[in-house]
Design a protein around this motif. Sequence first.
Motif, short mmCIF file in Angstrom:
data_model
loop_
_atom_site.label_atom_id
_atom_site.label_comp_id
_atom_site.label_asym_id
_atom_site.label_seq_id
_atom_site.Cartn_x
_atom_site.Cartn_y
_atom_site.Cartn_z
N PRO A 255 12.21 38.48 -23.07
CA PRO A 255 12.89 37.25 -22.99
C PRO A 255 13.58 37.24 -21.64
CG PRO A 255 13.47 38.47 -25.12
CD PRO A 255 12.65 39.31 -24.42
N SER A 256 13.64 35.98 -21.23
CA SER A 256 14.24 35.74 -19.76
C SER A 256 15.19 34.43 -19.54
CB SER A 256 13.19 35.57 -18.65
OG SER A 256 12.40 34.55 -18.67
N ASP A 257 15.51 34.19 -18.61
CA ASP A 257 16.18 32.72 -18.34
C ASP A 257 15.21 31.63 -17.95
OD1 ASP A 257 18.58 34.38 -18.44
OD2 ASP A 257 19.00 34.15 -16.29
N ASP A 258 14.06 31.92 -17.94
CA ASP A 258 12.93 30.92 -17.39
C ASP A 258 13.24 29.43 -18.44
OD1 ASP A 258 12.22 32.50 -15.67
OD2 ASP A 258 10.12 32.72 -16.42
N LEU A 259 13.19 29.89 -19.72
CA LEU A 259 13.31 28.65 -20.74
C LEU A 259 14.45 27.74 -20.60
CD1 LEU A 259 11.99 26.93 -22.88
CD2 LEU A 259 13.28 28.52 -24.45
N ALA A 260 15.59 28.44 -20.14
CA ALA A 260 16.92 27.71 -20.15
C ALA A 260 16.96 26.96 -18.85
CB ALA A 260 18.10 28.44 -20.17
N ASN A 261 16.56 27.58 -17.61
CA ASN A 261 16.43 26.99 -16.45
C ASN A 261 15.52 25.80 -16.31
OD1 ASN A 261 18.13 29.06 -15.34
ND2 ASN A 261 16.77 30.31 -14.61
N HIS A 262 14.16 25.95 -17.12
CA HIS A 262 13.39 24.82 -16.84
C HIS A 262 13.85 23.59 -17.91
CE1 HIS A 262 9.83 27.77 -16.05
NE2 HIS A 262 10.49 27.44 -14.87
N MET A 263 14.70 24.00 -18.87
CA MET A 263 15.10 22.74 -19.76
C MET A 263 16.26 22.18 -18.88
SD MET A 263 15.29 24.72 -23.33
CE MET A 263 16.03 23.17 -24.25
N ARG A 264 17.22 22.98 -18.26
CA ARG A 264 18.14 22.25 -17.55
C ARG A 264 17.45 21.37 -16.47
NH1 ARG A 264 20.66 27.23 -17.92
NH2 ARG A 264 22.66 27.05 -19.34
N ALA A 265 16.57 21.80 -15.60
CA ALA A 265 15.91 21.21 -14.40
C ALA A 265 15.34 19.78 -15.05
CB ALA A 265 15.04 21.97 -13.83
N GLY A 266 14.78 19.69 -16.20
CA GLY A 266 13.97 18.62 -16.70
C GLY A 266 14.90 17.95 -17.56
N SER A 267 16.05 18.32 -17.98
CA SER A 267 16.99 17.55 -18.89
C SER A 267 16.36 17.38 -20.36
CB SER A 267 17.19 16.03 -18.33
OG SER A 267 18.04 16.24 -17.15
N LEU A 268 15.66 18.58 -20.77
CA LEU A 268 15.24 18.64 -22.12
C LEU A 268 16.42 19.45 -22.96
CD1 LEU A 268 13.47 18.62 -24.58
CD2 LEU A 268 12.53 20.79 -23.72
N ALA A 269 16.89 18.77 -24.04
CA ALA A 269 18.07 19.10 -24.62
C ALA A 269 17.82 20.33 -25.67
CB ALA A 269 18.78 18.13 -25.40
N VAL A 270 16.55 20.07 -26.37
CA VAL A 270 16.17 21.01 -27.48
C VAL A 270 14.83 21.40 -27.58
CG1 VAL A 270 16.38 21.53 -29.92
CG2 VAL A 270 18.13 20.14 -28.96
N ALA A 271 14.57 22.60 -27.84
CA ALA A 271 13.11 23.36 -28.00
C ALA A 271 12.90 23.85 -29.20
CB ALA A 271 12.63 24.10 -26.78
N CYS A 272 12.02 23.20 -30.24
CA CYS A 272 11.70 24.03 -31.30
C CYS A 272 10.64 25.22 -31.03
CB CYS A 272 10.92 23.02 -32.32
SG CYS A 272 11.80 21.62 -32.91
N LEU A 273 11.19 26.40 -31.02
CA LEU A 273 10.61 27.51 -30.48
C LEU A 273 10.05 28.24 -31.72
CD1 LEU A 273 9.85 29.08 -27.83
CD2 LEU A 273 12.02 30.50 -28.40
#
Length: 352
Positions: free
Chosen positions: A57-75
């Motif tokens: 696990p890393s910060d990649d998902l959160a960082n990319h979501m913030r950068a592209g303004s995606l609120a929620v990911a069904c992981l």
Amino acid sequence: MIPIAAMLAGGVAPPGSTAAARIAEATSIALDVLRKSISIDVHTHGGRTGITSKAPPSDDLANHMRAGSLAVACLADVPDAPILGRNAEGALAMIRAPQRGELYKHHLERLTWMDELVANHGVRRALCLADLEAAHKAGHPAIIADVEGLDFLEMKLERLEEAHQRGIRHLQLVHYTPNDIGDFQTGAITHRGLTAFGIEVIRACHQLGFICDVAHATEDMVKQVVKVATKPVLLSHTAVSGSRSMGTTPLTGRQITADHARAIADTGGSIGIWHFFPSLDKYVDGLKEMAEIVGVDHVSIGTDQHVTPGIVADYTQWVHLVAAMLRGGFTTEEAGKIAGGNYMRIFRAGVG
């Protein structure tokens, strides 16, 4: 992809060009849509460093979501991942039978991976509608924990309750491995659709508070599921059968007919469109293909983002996809529905 700031500055074409102005305007409006509404990728594995990769696990998902303004990911956790591989035709399939308990063990390991992601890497886990709303208001990326295929159950219905206690809220019934629930699109027909145990599973999903996802299920199975379901059903990642926008693809076995799609829409559900298109504009055309069949209220975005390349390579590109939808003719209201609103309706009904 072009950085958002450059787009808004008109820096993607000669100064003063009409193309630059159109792109900048669409991107600005897209950002406003994403600020006002909760956007959701209804099926993802989190990209190259996500839950189906070998990366921790890393910060990649959160960082990319913030950068592209995606609120929620069904992981999505994939319980049958250890036994999948490419067959002689190059298609993903089960390459060996699982040992008893093997897929359940892998499923639990992936849930632990997800726990670590939530605890230390910048995303919140949404367990109810209020969690989604609070995370969006705070500008905090969120995940809805998902399982792709109930192969881990091994006829033990109590494992559904355990999954709910572990924070799962979205369940896909079948994947690439034969199970006791029903038939899947790319496998041999063994159940003629939905099984008696599958009916029990659907009823338990409704009772416990899960979204019921029928991606990968055969058309016959889906038409039987919707007769049992009392809440909206989701089909999280696919495209229209024979999609002109996708063109030639090895994924034809996973596309769905118009009747298949309408069966989902008739429950109040939605069909997610994956990101395996030649370009963002073609992706938008793929959304239109489905909207022409079932209406805008029944289309979502389910990229199926994982280690396999697709047009939305990471979530820094999410805003670009929404901008492409606006340039392609969708209104801001329609874009908001497809980019999240339609899934929110299903989540509200199924989870609360």
